[in-house]
Design a protein around this motif. Structure first.
Motif, short mmCIF file in Angstrom:
data_model
loop_
_atom_site.label_atom_id
_atom_site.label_comp_id
_atom_site.label_asym_id
_atom_site.label_seq_id
_atom_site.Cartn_x
_atom_site.Cartn_y
_atom_site.Cartn_z
N ALA B 52 4.10 21.08 -24.73
CA ALA B 52 3.33 21.85 -23.73
C ALA B 52 2.93 23.21 -24.28
O ALA B 52 1.81 23.68 -24.08
N ARG B 53 3.85 23.85 -25.00
CA ARG B 53 3.55 25.18 -25.54
C ARG B 53 2.49 25.12 -26.63
O ARG B 53 1.60 25.97 -26.69
N GLU B 54 2.57 24.11 -27.50
CA GLU B 54 1.63 24.02 -28.61
C GLU B 54 0.23 23.60 -28.16
O GLU B 54 -0.76 23.93 -28.82
N THR B 55 0.17 22.84 -27.07
CA THR B 55 -1.15 22.42 -26.58
C THR B 55 -1.65 23.38 -25.50
O THR B 55 -2.79 23.28 -25.10
N ARG B 56 -0.77 24.29 -25.03
CA ARG B 56 -1.10 25.10 -23.84
C ARG B 56 -1.61 24.14 -22.76
O ARG B 56 -2.71 24.29 -22.23
N LEU B 57 -0.77 23.17 -22.45
CA LEU B 57 -1.13 22.11 -21.52
C LEU B 57 -1.54 22.68 -20.16
O LEU B 57 -0.85 23.54 -19.61
N SER B 58 -2.66 22.20 -19.64
CA SER B 58 -3.12 22.70 -18.35
C SER B 58 -2.52 21.87 -17.21
O SER B 58 -2.05 20.75 -17.42
N THR B 59 -2.56 22.43 -16.02
CA THR B 59 -2.05 21.73 -14.84
C THR B 59 -2.80 20.41 -14.64
O THR B 59 -2.19 19.39 -14.31
N ASP B 60 -4.11 20.44 -14.86
CA ASP B 60 -4.89 19.21 -14.70
C ASP B 60 -4.49 18.15 -15.73
O ASP B 60 -4.42 16.96 -15.42
N GLU B 61 -4.26 18.58 -16.96
CA GLU B 61 -3.84 17.63 -18.00
C GLU B 61 -2.45 17.08 -17.69
O GLU B 61 -2.17 15.89 -17.89
N TRP B 62 -1.58 17.97 -17.22
CA TRP B 62 -0.24 17.55 -16.82
C TRP B 62 -0.33 16.50 -15.71
O TRP B 62 0.34 15.46 -15.77
N MET B 63 -1.17 16.76 -14.72
CA MET B 63 -1.31 15.81 -13.62
C MET B 63 -1.90 14.48 -14.11
O MET B 63 -1.49 13.41 -13.64
N ALA B 64 -2.83 14.56 -15.04
CA ALA B 64 -3.38 13.32 -15.62
C ALA B 64 -2.26 12.53 -16.29
O ALA B 64 -2.20 11.29 -16.20
N GLY B 65 -1.35 13.23 -16.95
CA GLY B 65 -0.20 12.58 -17.59
C GLY B 65 0.73 11.94 -16.56
O GLY B 65 1.19 10.81 -16.73
N ILE B 66 1.00 12.68 -15.47
CA ILE B 66 1.85 12.15 -14.40
C ILE B 66 1.22 10.87 -13.83
O ILE B 66 1.90 9.85 -13.65
#
Lengths: 333, 333
Positions: B52-66
């Motif tokens: 998450a830190r290296e990609t600066r994962l966004s909330t939208d990307e996180w939700m897509a992953g969920i």
């Protein structure tokens, strides 16, 4: 035929070993045109493989992982998101919120959304009661929402949700009627004020009867969240703020099962004065929650997010990264 | 009450930020007594957070992953394991097999199990036909199974599975009768010989109608596996061997969607001679698969696994690791 490849131009895999499988997966995953997706996959596969290499993961452990993730997926329903719970309990949710919604010092910090936000809360007028639970301790909430400049934000959409006095959200009841309780959407007035009647939040256990509960048990962890009330603010031009207020002195204040507590979000309740009682139509001595929320503009958030991303890349020693349309990607050569 | 903690002795979380969330999660996860579990969780959380830190994962990307992981879980049934498919297509399955089942140079290499092994294959006699598909190209399989010493292994349990001529396993048909086809369990004889009749394997697409198929599509990847036949060997005292034979010259030989191909497992088919035809009761000129499988003893595998684990730790610069009962764990101070 779906999935049928052109039989040319597919990267050729080379005899696969522990040491070269990762680069081969990267090559196969690098055929698309989306630089952000490629970067995310490259990092994901690298970490997944490094995890297996560093732990020397066994086939039995891998299978336990497969079965765990399958059980997590199976536990998900329209009103229960066990993968969000997993992300919450591993600290990922808090981390992602912190990365994506950086806050300047003068603003209200964000925290985890949690798995119990719904989209069926009613729009209620200022001053409404959001909880119908007669066993709850009455709480008057007097809040404001402002910009970092100090200017009040009128007409902000404020989504609020809390449990009942037993520590359960409406949707957690198997006989949930579909009529929301303990939640509401309220609009701030011209002065940025929004107020409503609620009940004093209580601590509760996150769902403990599923695979995430089992995981916590095996790890010797408790499943409790300190007493809190959720807030989500939306207003054009401002970054959406997902946050929570926690009650000072709660037994779980320093060990929230989902890592959501930040010191700036821990508050002390007051009591309603005679004057306030008259003005807001509640009894004198009623518990009182007051808080001034401060939102950050979209523009300021974007700028801060980009700056912090590049600063983090330098700190991590990851060279050659750039930001295109707000997305961190490797430089194109 | 389930999940209710003692309210003392729980590590106190400190104001959580992008930079300190990981160590706080480690502290909470370190309360148990199982050193292997603690090590696995420590590595898992570190990699998850670093991702998450290296990609600066966004909330939208996180939700897509969920949502993706939830869909993967929902797709799993008794006869379809979408999480194994995900692991296979990300190269993790091949990697874990390589780590957990190291092979000395003189033995048969292992590869991915895949999601289509079942436990309902019938025990068949030597010489049986394992496929009932009349459209398949007949194939005579003459194989042996030996130890690395060259000694034949009698009475080894050999589990064999392949698709029909359309590239589908029995369980993939919605009207599957429950009567296995294209699979069998056969025992080797005193000379370590096992032989059977099958059909020539064909390439096939892994299931493409689920979330993993969508992922491959988005990544511009094809979903095909080269023609192959699965084998699993079990015999007391020997490490279970899960392997696959692939046909040389298949269009997907160098781009297997699940990274299973190893050069030593790619074979050329021959043809049955007049003499063989008479001996085995098939027509002269029938396609012929011959292979000599070599198993490794449990003891040799354990020794090799431990040696390679410690060697890998040195190479990775991870100091202070030790092996207790075959499990890699950090040294106790």
């Amino acid at each position: 035929m779906a999935g049928q490849p052109p039989k040319v131009d597919v990267p050729i895999l080379k005899d696969l070993t522990i040491d070269n499988i990762t680069e081969n997966v990267h090559r196969i995953n690098s055929q698309g045109s989306d630089p952000r997706l490629k970067y995310i996959l490259e990092r994901l596969v690298t970490h997944l493989h490094d995890f297996a290499r560093e732990t020397r993961l066994s086939t039995d452990e891998w299978m336990a992982g497969i079965e765990f993730l399958t059980a997590v997926g199976k536990k998900c329903t329209d009103v229960r998101q066990e993968f969000i719970l997993l992300s919450d309990t591993l600290g990922l949710s808090l981390l992602v919120d912190s990365i994506d919604h950086p806050k300047p010092p003068s603003s209200t910090e964000g925290t985890v959304l949690g798995p119990y936000h719904t989209h069926d809360a009613h729009d209620l007028d200022l001053g409404s009661a959001i909880s119908g639970d007669p066993s709850g301790t009455p709480l008057l909430c007097l809040c404001t929402v402002k910009a970092t400049s100090g200017a009040p934000i009128a007409d902000a959409k404020v989504d609020i949700w809390e449990t009942d006095s037993k520590g359960s959200y409406d949707v957690q009841y198997s006989d949930y009627s579909g009529e929301p309780d303990g939640r509401a959407v309220i609009k701030s007035d011209k002065e940025g004020v929004f107020w409503f009647k609620a009940i004093v939040p209580v601590p509760y256990s996150i769902p403990f009867d599923g695979p995430v509960g089992k995981m916590l048990k095996v790890l010797g962890r408790h499943s409790w969240r300190p007493s809190h009330m959720h807030f989500m603010f939306e207003k054009g031009g401002f970054d959406r703020l997902i946050t929570t207020l926690f009650l000072r002195g709660d037994p779980y204040e320093t060990s929230d099962a989902v890592f959501g507590v930040k010191d700036s979000l821990v508050i002390e309740l007051g009591t309603v004065s005679a004057e306030q009682a008259k003005k807001y139509g509640v009894e004198e001595g009623t518990k009182l929650l007051t808080h001034d929320f401060v939102l950050v503009t979209d523009e300021e958030t974007r700028k801060l997010r980009d700056e912090e991303a590049l600063k983090a890349m330098r700190k991590l020693g990851r060279e050659g990264m750039t930001i295109i349309n707000g997305q961190l990607v490797p430089d194109v050569d």
